[in-house]
Scaffold this motif. Structure first.
Motif, PDB file in Angstrom:
ATOM      1  N   GLN A  78      41.676  35.358  37.951  1.00 42.85           N
ATOM      2  CA  GLN A  78      42.248  36.520  38.808  1.00 42.85           C
ATOM      3  C   GLN A  78      43.714  35.923  39.188  1.00 42.85           C
ATOM      4  OE1 GLN A  78      39.210  36.602  41.662  1.00 42.85           O
ATOM      5  NE2 GLN A  78      38.280  39.004  40.917  1.00 42.85           N
ATOM      6  N   ALA A  79      43.727  34.602  39.588  1.00 41.05           N
ATOM      7  CA  ALA A  79      45.179  34.146  39.677  1.00 41.05           C
ATOM      8  C   ALA A  79      46.037  34.462  38.599  1.00 41.05           C
ATOM      9  CB  ALA A  79      45.059  32.784  40.273  1.00 41.05           C
ATOM     10  N   ASP A 136      41.662  30.786  48.690  1.00 40.21           N
ATOM     11  CA  ASP A 136      40.243  31.064  49.196  1.00 40.21           C
ATOM     12  C   ASP A 136      38.915  30.394  48.529  1.00 40.21           C
ATOM     13  OD1 ASP A 136      41.497  32.979  51.209  1.00 40.21           O
ATOM     14  OD2 ASP A 136      41.170  34.727  49.994  1.00 40.21           O
ATOM     15  N   ALA A 137      39.368  29.954  47.254  1.00 37.34           N
ATOM     16  CA  ALA A 137      38.580  29.420  46.531  1.00 37.34           C
ATOM     17  C   ALA A 137      38.380  28.007  46.639  1.00 37.34           C
ATOM     18  CB  ALA A 137      38.591  29.769  45.062  1.00 37.34           C
ATOM     19  N   ILE A 166      44.421  33.911  46.507  1.00 38.65           N
ATOM     20  CA  ILE A 166      43.034  33.958  45.658  1.00 38.65           C
ATOM     21  C   ILE A 166      42.672  32.822  45.333  1.00 38.65           C
ATOM     22  CG2 ILE A 166      42.321  34.617  43.432  1.00 38.65           C
ATOM     23  CD1 ILE A 166      44.123  37.000  43.223  1.00 38.65           C
ATOM     24  N   LEU A 167      43.370  31.602  45.066  1.00 43.12           N
ATOM     25  CA  LEU A 167      43.162  30.163  44.635  1.00 43.12           C
ATOM     26  C   LEU A 167      42.616  29.574  46.169  1.00 43.12           C
ATOM     27  CD1 LEU A 167      45.681  29.364  42.285  1.00 43.12           C
ATOM     28  CD2 LEU A 167      43.344  29.845  41.612  1.00 43.12           C
ATOM     29  N   ARG A 179      36.019  29.807  36.316  1.00 38.61           N
ATOM     30  CA  ARG A 179      36.226  30.184  37.531  1.00 38.61           C
ATOM     31  C   ARG A 179      36.832  31.537  37.663  1.00 38.61           C
ATOM     32  NH1 ARG A 179      37.055  25.486  41.727  1.00 38.61           N
ATOM     33  NH2 ARG A 179      36.284  27.192  43.003  1.00 38.61           N
ATOM     34  N   LYS A 180      36.188  32.595  38.028  1.00 38.16           N
ATOM     35  CA  LYS A 180      36.677  33.941  38.298  1.00 38.16           C
ATOM     36  C   LYS A 180      38.158  33.839  38.939  1.00 38.16           C
ATOM     37  CE  LYS A 180      34.232  37.454  39.293  1.00 38.16           C
ATOM     38  NZ  LYS A 180      33.494  38.634  40.146  1.00 38.16           N
ATOM     39  N   GLU A 181      38.043  33.097  40.179  1.00 42.40           N
ATOM     40  CA  GLU A 181      39.265  33.159  40.807  1.00 42.40           C
ATOM     41  C   GLU A 181      40.699  32.551  40.084  1.00 42.40           C
ATOM     42  OE1 GLU A 181      35.777  32.641  43.473  1.00 42.40           O
ATOM     43  OE2 GLU A 181      36.519  31.741  41.653  1.00 42.40           O
TER      44      GLU A 181
END
Length: 528
Positions: free
Chosen positions: A301-302, A357-358, A354-355, A296-298
């Protein structure tokens, strides 16, 4: 470990070690008949003896026992003829590359090294197609022809100005057709090559004994009769052997503590020399897209938002490495600071956002893998620090696991690891070598990374340009895509350290542009 390219710009990957040559001894290239082997220590043991399987530090041994069409004489930053007498593109589109071999080449067993053997060697790399192996370097190669005994012609499926650099990598080592199966890897600990040395004996993970190959014809002017490479599990054992006189040179794997000690008064008092040079070796994390969390991209990114590279460089490596914010290191055309530009300083609130928002509100379980015996003694401490940082954020629940290098490689090639650490020393000094090896269906990581914009547009465009200073924009765009995906997370860029006893010279000429040691440059001082 690939150096394919580089000859493009002179890059700081070559270490200046002139300070290693001290005293006023008279140097004897030939040396006495009973000359003892020079013993070199490293923590980088080969994973294989077959070039068709290796896209890693095994190249360090290959450079000395096998031969390639092109290579790097001392001081060269562009590939020069080795087994070849001459090579050149024969068309204006950089799609047909022709080499003419030296006359009278033979392998160490006496078999002829001719154009057929070269074609056989390159073809078997593609046919065996080891996952994460060197076939990934040959994406632009359509077919190989051997029209005559000494002529080899490479037909490319697209323009590729970097192809000569690929041919200069140890992955393209020429092997004897009669001793290496066409469709399978060679088993056993023997080697049949045509390099400056033959492999007299080999103990996996322990030592490689090299002796002068009297059949060798190439550019290398050997300054010694024999070299023994000893493989150490950690820096402490290697440095102890250096101090005890059991080895004379170390060239990879010095721990930060040992570097600091050798730089000071203690090292000088022991008659040891240490020289620092800028390097292009990098360390990074790889995220497996098939893992339910790392995919998972998020989540990626986190992680990128939490990791504090400065703490890792200072606390774990005592500033013997520099924080890195792009897969392309400083010193190469196209280098950016994309991860810093996009993420800024480490921030737990930003990572939490970030997390959130996902719709990820619970700590993310992640298993991070590292190898115990490849990249130096600090690796375990580095991963403990990464775990500490991620766990302390409250956003992750990290488990650490590790394996020795040989089984570690098999694991990531099978896609077993959610997140794993890798290091990279360039095949050649060009930004392409820090992007192309990691993308596409077939890559050096054994983990597919499909990026059509990079593989189908930016890299092909850059390969049409012989002047590498003109491809900066393409590489900057490619790096931004990689920052956005966060599939690969750069951590630090290393420096190069070589330690040696004062009775050895030649180390200043011994490192090629990919910082692989050309053992034939080392020699003993025979008088003072």
């Amino acid at each position: 470990m690939f150096n394919r390219k580089r000859g493009l710009r002179r890059v700081a990957a070559i270490v200046s070690i002139s300070a290693l040559v001290t005293g006023c001894g008279i140097l004897s290239p030939d040396g006495p008949e009973d000359e003892e082997p020079i013993v070199v220590g490293t923590t980088s043991a080969p994973s294989t003896l077959d070039p068709a399987a290796s896209w890693d530090g095994s190249w360090e041994l290959f450079r000395n026992i096998y031969q390639t069409l092109l290579s790097y004489p001392s001081g060269a930053t562009a590939p020069q003829p080795d087994a070849a007498e001459q090579c050149a593109f024969t068309d204006t589109s950089n799609r047909v590359y022709r080499c003419e071999l030296r006359e009278g080449l033979t392998f160490s067993n006496g078999d002829a090294l001719d154009a057929r053997a070269v074609k056989y060697s390159i073809d078997r790399i593609k046919d065996i197609d080891v996952n994460g192996g060197p076939a990934g370097l040959l994406g632009s190669l359509e077919r190989v022809q051997a029209p005559s005994e000494r002529e080899v012609v490479f037909h490319l499926n697209k323009p590729d100005a970097t192809f000569p650099f690929v041919l200069a990598t140890p992955a393209m080592s020429i092997v004897a057709p009669g001793d290496y199966p066409a469709d399978a890897l060679r088993e056993g600990s023997g080697v049949v090559g045509s390099g400056p040395y033959t492999l007299k004996s080999y103990e996996d993970g322990e030592r490689a004994e090299l002796v002068r190959n009297d059949r060798y014809k190439g550019f290398a002017e050997r300054q010694n009769k024999a070299v023994t490479v000893r493989y150490f599990k950690d820096s402490a054992g290697m440095v102890k052997a250096l101090r005890d006189g059991d080895i004379q040179v170390t060239y990879r794997g010095l721990a930060a503590d040992d570097v600091i000690t050798l730089q000071g008064k203690e090292g000088k008092e022991e008659g040891l020399q240490l020289v620092e040079g800028t390097g292009t070796e990098i360390s990074y994390l790889v995220f497996n897209p098939e893992d339910p969390w790392a995919g998972r991209k998020e989540v990626r990114q986190a992680v990128a938002q939490v990791i504090d590279r400065t703490v890792i460089a200072h606390k774990i490596y005592q500033d013997t490495v520099d924080p890195l914010y792009s897969m392309v290191p400083k010193g190469l055309t196209g280098h950016t600071t994309g991860f810093f530009d996009d993420y800024g300083d480490p921030s737990i609130p930003k990572a939490r956002e970030i997390l959130r928002d996902a719709d990820i509100t619970e700590p993310v379980p992640l298993t991070l893998w590292y190898t115990t015996d490849r990249y130096g003694s600090e690796t375990a401490k580095e991963f403990e620090e990464i775990k500490r940082q991620l766990d302390a954020s409250g956003l992750f629940d990290v488990t650490l696991k590790s394996r020795p290098w040989k089984t570690y490689v098999a694991g990531y090639q099978k896609g077993e690891y959610p997140v794993f650490g890798r290091g990279w020393s360039p095949d050649f000094p060009d930004a392409e070598n820090f992007i192309a090896p990691f993308v596409g269906e077939q890559n050096a990581l054994g983990t597919p990374y499909l990026t059509p914009k990079i593989t189908g547009d930016l890299l092909p465009r850059s390969r049409r340009e012989s002047d590498r200073a003109n491809v900066e924009r393409e590489f900057e765009q490619a790096q931004q895509i990689m920052v956005n995906d966060a599939r690969l997370l750069p951590l630090w860029q290393g420096k190069q350290y070589v330690a040696a006893s004062t009775d050895i010279s030649g180390a200043e000429q011994a490192l090629d542009p990919s910082t692989i040691m050309m053992m034939w440059q080392l020699q003993r001082k025979t008088s003072w």
